[in-house]
Design a protein around this motif. Structure first.
Motif, PDB file in Angstrom:
ATOM      1  N   THR A 190       0.833  -1.210   0.000  1.00 13.72           N
ATOM      2  CA  THR A 190       0.000   0.000   0.000  1.00 13.72           C
ATOM      3  C   THR A 190       0.863   1.254   0.000  1.00 13.72           C
ATOM      4  N   PHE A 191       1.902   1.266   0.825  1.00 16.12           N
ATOM      5  CA  PHE A 191       2.797   2.421   0.898  1.00 16.12           C
ATOM      6  C   PHE A 191       3.472   2.661  -0.458  1.00 16.12           C
ATOM      7  N   ALA A 192       3.963   1.590  -1.091  1.00 18.75           N
ATOM      8  CA  ALA A 192       4.662   1.726  -2.378  1.00 18.75           C
ATOM      9  C   ALA A 192       3.738   2.302  -3.441  1.00 18.75           C
ATOM     10  N   ILE A 193       2.503   1.810  -3.517  1.00 14.80           N
ATOM     11  CA  ILE A 193       1.555   2.270  -4.537  1.00 14.80           C
ATOM     12  C   ILE A 193       1.165   3.731  -4.303  1.00 14.80           C
ATOM     13  N   LEU A 194       0.873   4.074  -3.049  1.00 21.47           N
ATOM     14  CA  LEU A 194       0.442   5.447  -2.758  1.00 21.47           C
ATOM     15  C   LEU A 194       1.585   6.443  -2.918  1.00 21.47           C
ATOM     16  N   LEU A 195       2.791   6.040  -2.556  1.00 28.98           N
ATOM     17  CA  LEU A 195       3.941   6.934  -2.736  1.00 28.98           C
ATOM     18  C   LEU A 195       4.177   7.206  -4.223  1.00 28.98           C
ATOM     19  N   ALA A 196       4.080   6.157  -5.049  1.00 29.49           N
ATOM     20  CA  ALA A 196       4.237   6.344  -6.497  1.00 29.49           C
ATOM     21  C   ALA A 196       3.139   7.255  -7.045  1.00 29.49           C
ATOM     22  N   LEU A 197       1.920   7.109  -6.529  1.00 28.74           N
ATOM     23  CA  LEU A 197       0.797   7.951  -6.968  1.00 28.74           C
ATOM     24  C   LEU A 197       1.037   9.416  -6.613  1.00 28.74           C
ATOM     25  N   LEU A 198       1.469   9.672  -5.381  1.00 30.62           N
ATOM     26  CA  LEU A 198       1.703  11.045  -4.926  1.00 30.62           C
ATOM     27  C   LEU A 198       2.837  11.707  -5.714  1.00 30.62           C
ATOM     28  N   ILE A 199       3.911  10.968  -5.935  1.00 30.07           N
ATOM     29  CA  ILE A 199       5.036  11.528  -6.690  1.00 30.07           C
ATOM     30  C   ILE A 199       4.612  11.811  -8.133  1.00 30.07           C
ATOM     31  N   GLY A 200       3.866  10.882  -8.719  1.00 31.20           N
ATOM     32  CA  GLY A 200       3.414  11.065 -10.096  1.00 31.20           C
ATOM     33  C   GLY A 200       2.572  12.310 -10.278  1.00 31.20           C
ATOM     34  N   PHE A 201       1.640  12.548  -9.355  1.00 25.61           N
ATOM     35  CA  PHE A 201       0.777  13.723  -9.463  1.00 25.61           C
ATOM     36  C   PHE A 201       1.516  15.001  -9.047  1.00 25.61           C
ATOM     37  N   HIS A 202       2.422  14.882  -8.072  1.00 23.48           N
ATOM     38  CA  HIS A 202       3.145  16.064  -7.614  1.00 23.48           C
ATOM     39  C   HIS A 202       4.034  16.631  -8.715  1.00 23.48           C
ATOM     40  N   PHE A 203       4.691  15.745  -9.487  1.00 27.47           N
ATOM     41  CA  PHE A 203       5.589  16.201 -10.553  1.00 27.47           C
ATOM     42  C   PHE A 203       4.894  16.274 -11.916  1.00 27.47           C
ATOM     43  N   ASN A 204       3.569  16.131 -11.899  1.00 28.92           N
ATOM     44  CA  ASN A 204       2.770  16.261 -13.128  1.00 28.92           C
ATOM     45  C   ASN A 204       3.264  15.347 -14.247  1.00 28.92           C
ATOM     46  N   LEU A 205       3.499  14.085 -13.903  1.00 22.78           N
ATOM     47  CA  LEU A 205       3.904  13.125 -14.923  1.00 22.78           C
ATOM     48  C   LEU A 205       2.767  12.925 -15.922  1.00 22.78           C
ATOM     49  N   GLU A 206       3.126  12.639 -17.174  1.00 24.14           N
ATOM     50  CA  GLU A 206       2.131  12.477 -18.232  1.00 24.14           C
ATOM     51  C   GLU A 206       1.208  11.285 -17.952  1.00 24.14           C
ATOM     52  N   THR A 207       1.792  10.153 -17.570  1.00 20.45           N
ATOM     53  CA  THR A 207       1.007   8.950 -17.251  1.00 20.45           C
ATOM     54  C   THR A 207       1.507   8.358 -15.926  1.00 20.45           C
ATOM     55  N   PRO A 208       1.062   8.916 -14.801  1.00 17.54           N
ATOM     56  CA  PRO A 208       1.558   8.426 -13.500  1.00 17.54           C
ATOM     57  C   PRO A 208       1.173   6.980 -13.210  1.00 17.54           C
ATOM     58  N   ARG A 209       0.212   6.417 -13.986  1.00 19.21           N
ATOM     59  CA  ARG A 209      -0.188   5.036 -13.700  1.00 19.21           C
ATOM     60  C   ARG A 209       0.949   4.049 -13.963  1.00 19.21           C
ATOM     61  N   TRP A 210       1.910   4.410 -14.869  1.00 17.01           N
ATOM     62  CA  TRP A 210       3.034   3.514 -15.101  1.00 17.01           C
ATOM     63  C   TRP A 210       3.880   3.375 -13.836  1.00 17.01           C
ATOM     64  N   ALA A 211       4.059   4.474 -13.105  1.00 18.67           N
ATOM     65  CA  ALA A 211       4.814   4.410 -11.844  1.00 18.67           C
ATOM     66  C   ALA A 211       4.058   3.574 -10.818  1.00 18.67           C
ATOM     67  N   VAL A 212       2.740   3.770 -10.730  1.00 19.45           N
ATOM     68  CA  VAL A 212       1.919   3.018  -9.778  1.00 19.45           C
ATOM     69  C   VAL A 212       1.913   1.532 -10.137  1.00 19.45           C
ATOM     70  N   MET A 213       1.725   1.231 -11.419  1.00 23.99           N
ATOM     71  CA  MET A 213       1.714  -0.170 -11.860  1.00 23.99           C
ATOM     72  C   MET A 213       3.055  -0.846 -11.616  1.00 23.99           C
ATOM     73  N   THR A 214       4.146  -0.110 -11.855  1.00 20.67           N
ATOM     74  CA  THR A 214       5.476  -0.691 -11.639  1.00 20.67           C
ATOM     75  C   THR A 214       5.683  -1.038 -10.168  1.00 20.67           C
ATOM     76  N   ALA A 215       5.297  -0.119  -9.279  1.00 16.66           N
ATOM     77  CA  ALA A 215       5.412  -0.395  -7.839  1.00 16.66           C
ATOM     78  C   ALA A 215       4.590  -1.621  -7.467  1.00 16.66           C
ATOM     79  N   CYS A 216       3.403  -1.735  -8.053  1.00 13.99           N
ATOM     80  CA  CYS A 216       2.517  -2.872  -7.771  1.00 13.99           C
ATOM     81  C   CYS A 216       3.117  -4.176  -8.293  1.00 13.99           C
TER      82      CYS A 216
END
Length: 651
Positions: A12-38
Motif C-alpha cells: 500500500t505504501f509503495a503504490i500510494l507513494l508512487a501515486l503522490l510523486i506522479g501527481f506532484h511532478f505532473n507526470l504524463e502517465t503516472p499510472r506507469w509508476a503506480v503499476m510498476t510499484a505494484c
C-alpha cells in the motif's frame, strides 16, 4: 499479526507513494509508476508466497530497469529503421519479443525476467504510439516510460527498506543444521541397508532441500554485500551436501551385491541416533579416530569419503553462522575443484516459448491493423505481457488463467472506482489515496496467500483506471480498454492451449543421456578434467528431472546411479597409457553422438555401439591389470546402461 500485515502495508505504501510523486511532478502517465510499484512488490511476494526476503525486491527492480532500457532502445532502433512500414515495424517488434522469450528460457530463472520485459516493452511502446498516432514522439515516450518505471521501482524498494525487511540469514542457519542432521540419518539408512523406498524418499528430499539452500544463498547476496564470506562458504557447502548424498547412496548400492561391504564396527557406530549438529560433531571426532586406527584397507571408501565431507561441512557451518574471517583450513576447502556449468537441456522448450510469443503477437498485430479494432492496442499489450512472462513459469497455463480470472474481477472493480468512487474524490487527494489504499491493502493480503487471480486483478484495475494527469472520465474509453485487456488475456490463454509444449519427453531423454555421458566422460587420465567438479551441475539437472516427472522414482534412480558412477570413475585409479587414453576419447565421442542424434534409429545405433565399446574397454582394463576399484564401477556402468537401454532411448 505484524508478520501477516507487513507486506500489505508495504504494498500500500509503495503504490500510494508512487501515486503522490506522479501527481506532484505532473507526470504524463503516472499510472506507469503506480503499476510498476505494484508489479515489482506484488509479483515478488506472489512468487515467494508471502513477504519476500530482503534484497529480492531490489533484485527484481534492477532487472526491470535493465529490461526496460533494453526494450526502449530496441523499440527506437526498430522504429527508426522501419518508420515508413508499420506492418514491418510491428512484425519486427513481435520477432524481438519472441527472441527475448526464447533467450530468457535458456538462462537462470531469476535473471530471465529482464529479457522477458525487454521483449514486451518494445512492443508496448510501438503499439501505444501507433494507437495514439504519435510515432514521431517515440524518443520522448521512451524517456517518460523509463522515468516513470524508475520512480515506481524506487518507491517499492523504499517501502521494503522502511517496513522491516525480512533477512534470510536465520532461515539459512536453521537449514544448514537440519540438512546435516538428515544427511546423517540418510547414511544410517544406507549403512543399515534399509527399505529401498524409504531411502529413495530420503535422498530425493535432500536433493530438493540442497537446491533450496543454494537458492537461499542467491537471496542472501541480493540482501547485502556484507555476506560475501558466507556466500563463498555456502557455494562449497552445496557441493559437500551433494557429495554426502552421493556417498551414502553408493554405500547402499554396493551392499546390494556385497553385503559384507561395511564392517560390523561401522554398523554399530551408525546405529546410534543423533538429535542435533553437536551430536554429529562428537561422532565425527570418534569416527575419524576409528578410520585412522582401522586403516584405509579396512575402511569402505564411501564411508571414509562421507566422513571427510561431513567434517568439512562442520568446518564451514560455523563460519557461515558467524560470517567470520576465512581461516587457512577453510581456504583449502574453498579453493577446491573448479565447478563446471552445463548448458541448458531445454532448447526445444525455449524454442516453443519463443514461437508462442511471436505467433500470438504477430497474429494479433495483423488483425489489429486489418480491422482497425479500437480495443486492439490493449489486447496486444496483454498478449505480449502474458506470453513473455508466463512462458518461463513452471506452469504457464496457470499464470495465464490467473491473469484471465483477474481481468474478470478487474472490470467490475475498475468500473466501481472509475464511475463512482474516483469522480467523488477529485477535490481531495486524501480521499483518492484512501480509496486506492484500501484496494491495495486487501490485494496485498490475498497476494501473499497466492490467491489465484489476485495479482492480475490488482494490476488490471490500476491499468484500466488510467490515472492520467489531469484525470478525465470517459466511460466509452474505459470500457474499450477493459474489453481489450480481457480479450488479450483470453487470446494468450488460447495460444498456450493451441501451441502445445511437447518438449517434456525430449528434455527428459536429453537429461538422462547427459548423465550417461558424464559417467562415460569420467573415464579419463587427463588430470585437469578429473579435477573438474560436475556434481552441482549434475544434481541441478536431476532436480529438473524431479520437477518434470514427479513420482517417477525409476528415472531418479537411473540418474542417481549414473551420478554415482561418474563420481566413482572420476576418482578411480585408471592405468595411464596411450591406448586407454585414445579409447577414452572414442567413448566420449560415441556418447556425445547418442545425445546429438537427430532420429531414434541413429540414437539406437550409437547407443549399441557405445555398449560394444564398453565391452572392449573392460577387456583392455583386464589386459592392463587395472585394480578392482576401476573394473567394478566400469562393469556396473555397462550393465546398468544395457539394462535401462529402452528407458534411456525412448523415455
Amino acid at each position: 499479526m505484524w508478520y501477516q500485515l507487513r507486506f500489505p502495508i508495504k504494498l500500500t505504501f509503495a503504490i500510494l507513494l508512487a501515486l503522490l510523486i506522479g501527481f506532484h511532478f505532473n507526470l504524463e502517465t503516472p499510472r506507469w509508476a503506480v503499476m510498476t510499484a505494484c508489479i515489482v512488490a506484488g509479483g515478488t511476494a506472489f512468487a515467494a508466497g508471502g513477504d519476500p526476503f530482503s534484497g529480492a525486491l531490489r533484485h527484481r527492480g534492477m532487472l526491470r530497469i535493465i529490461g526496460t532500457f533494453i526494450g526502449c532502445l530496441a523499440a527506437l532502433t526498430i522504429m527508426i529503421a522501419t518508420i515508413r512500414a508499420p506492418v514491418v515495424m510491428l512484425l519486427l517488434c513481435c520477432l524481438w519479443a519472441g527472441f527475448c522469450v526464447w533467450l530468457s528460457s535458456l538462462i537462470k530463472v531469476e535473471n530471465s525476467y529482464a529479457l522477458g520485459l525487454a521483449g514486451y516493452t518494445a512492443l508496448i511502446i510501438v503499439v501505444s504510439l501507433d494507437a495514439n498516432g504519435s510515432v514521431l514522439l517515440a524518443p520522448q515516450f521512451a524517456v517518460e516510460r523509463c522515468s516513470e518505471i524508475i520512480i515506481g521501482i524506487v518507491c517499492a524498494i523504499l517501502a521494503d527498506m522502511l517496513f522491516s525487511p525480512r533477512s534470510i540469514k536465520q532461515d539459512i542457519d536453521r537449514a544448514i543444521d537440519g540438512l546435516l542432521v538428515d544427511q546423517y540419518k540418510l547414511m544410517q539408512l544406507c549403512v543399515a541397508h534399509g527399505d529401498k523406498e524409504e531411502v529413495d524418499k530420503a535422498w530425493t528430499d535432500l536433493v530438493r532441500r540442497t537446491t533450496a539452500l543454494n537458492g537461499m544463498r542467491t537471496h542472501l547476496m541480493m540482501e547485502s554485500g556484507h555476506w560475501q564470506r558466507a556466500d563463498r562458504r555456502l557455494r562449497a557447502l552445496n557441493t559437500l551436501s551433494l557429495t554426502l548424498i552421493t556417498q551414502a547412496c553408493e554405500t547402499f548400492l554396493i551392499q546390494n551385491t556385497r553385503q559384507e561391504y561395511v564392517p560390523p564396527q561401522f554398523h554399530l557406530f551408525f546405529e546410534k541416533p543423533v538429535e542435533n549438529v553437536a551430536d554429529i560433531h562428537k561422532r565425527m571426532k570418534i569416527m575419524r579416530r576409528v578410520i585412522t586406527a582401522s586403516g584405509s584397507k579396512n575402511t569402505p571408501v564411501t564411508v571414509s569419503n562421507w566422513v571427510g565431507a561431513a567434517s568439512r561441512y562442520l568446518l564451514l557451518l560455523k563460519g557461515i553462522k558467524t560470517n567470520s574471517s576465512i581461516s587457512g583450513m577453510e581456504e583449502e576447502v574453498l579453493d577446491g575443484e573448479p565447478v563446471v556449468k552445463m548448458r541448458s537441456a531445454e532448447t526445444r522448450h525455449a524454442l516453443i516459448n519463443g514461437v508462442r510469443t511471436f505467433v500470438a503477437t504477430a497474429v494479433g498485430s495483423l488483425f489489429w491493423l486489418w480491422s482497425g479494432w479500437t480495443s486492439g492496442s490493449g489486447a496486444m499489450v496483454m498478449l505480449a505481457v502474458i506470453t513473455a512472462l508466463a512462458m518461463r513459469m513452471p506452469n504457464p497455463l496457470m499464470m495465464a488463467k490467473d491473469f484471465l480470472y483477474g481481468m474478470m474481477v478487474a472490470i467490475p472493480l475498475g468500473a466501481l472506482y472509475y464511475m463512482v468512487l474516483m469522480p467523488a474524490t477529485q477535490q481531495s487527494m486524501l480521499l483518492l489515496c484512501l480509496c486506492l489504499g484500501v484496494m491495495a491493502f486487501i490485494g496485498g493480503i490475498l497476494i501473499q496467500r497466492r490467491q489465484i487471480g489476485t495479482l492480475g486483478a490488482l494490476v488490471g484495475t490500476i491499468n484500466i483506471l488510467t490515472l492520467d494527469n489531469p484525470m478525465t472520465f470517459n466511460v466509452s474509453a474505459f470500457l474499450d480498454n477493459a474489453l481489450g485487456q480481457a480479450i488479450g488475456c483470453f487470446l494468450a490463454l488460447l495460444v498456450i492451449l493451441l501451441i502445445r509444449d511437447t518438449s517434456k519427453a525430449r528434455t527428459g531423454r536429453t537429461l538422462l543421456n547427459r548423465f550417461m555421458y558424464s559417467a562415460v566422460a569420467a573415464m579419463t587420465t587427463n588430470q585437469a578434467r578429473r579435477r573438474e567438479n560436475h556434481l552441482p551441475a549434475l544434481y541441478q539437472q536431476l532436480f529438473m528431472l524431479l520437477n518434470l516427472f514427479p513420482g517417477d522414482i525409476n528415472k531418479f534412480r537411473i540418474a542417481l546411479t549414473l551420478i554415482i558412477g561418474h563420481q566413482r570413475l572420476r576418482d578411480a585409479d585408471i592405468p595411464v597409457n596411450s591406448d586407454l587414453s585414445a579409447f577414452h576419447k572414442q567413448l566420449r565421442h560415441t556418447a556425445d553422438r547418442v545425445i546429438s542424434a537427430g532420429s531414434d534409429a541413429k540414437r539406437r545405433h550409437y547407443f549399441e555401439r557405445l555398449l560394444a565399446e564398453l565391452a572392449i574397454y573392460q577387456e583392455k582394463l583386464v589386459h592392463y591389470e587395472a585394480p578392482l576399484s576401476v573394473t567394478e564401477p566400469v562393469q556396473r556402468l555397462a550393465s546398468m546402461l544395457k539394462k535401462y537401454q529402452t528407458t534411456l532411448l525412448q523415455i
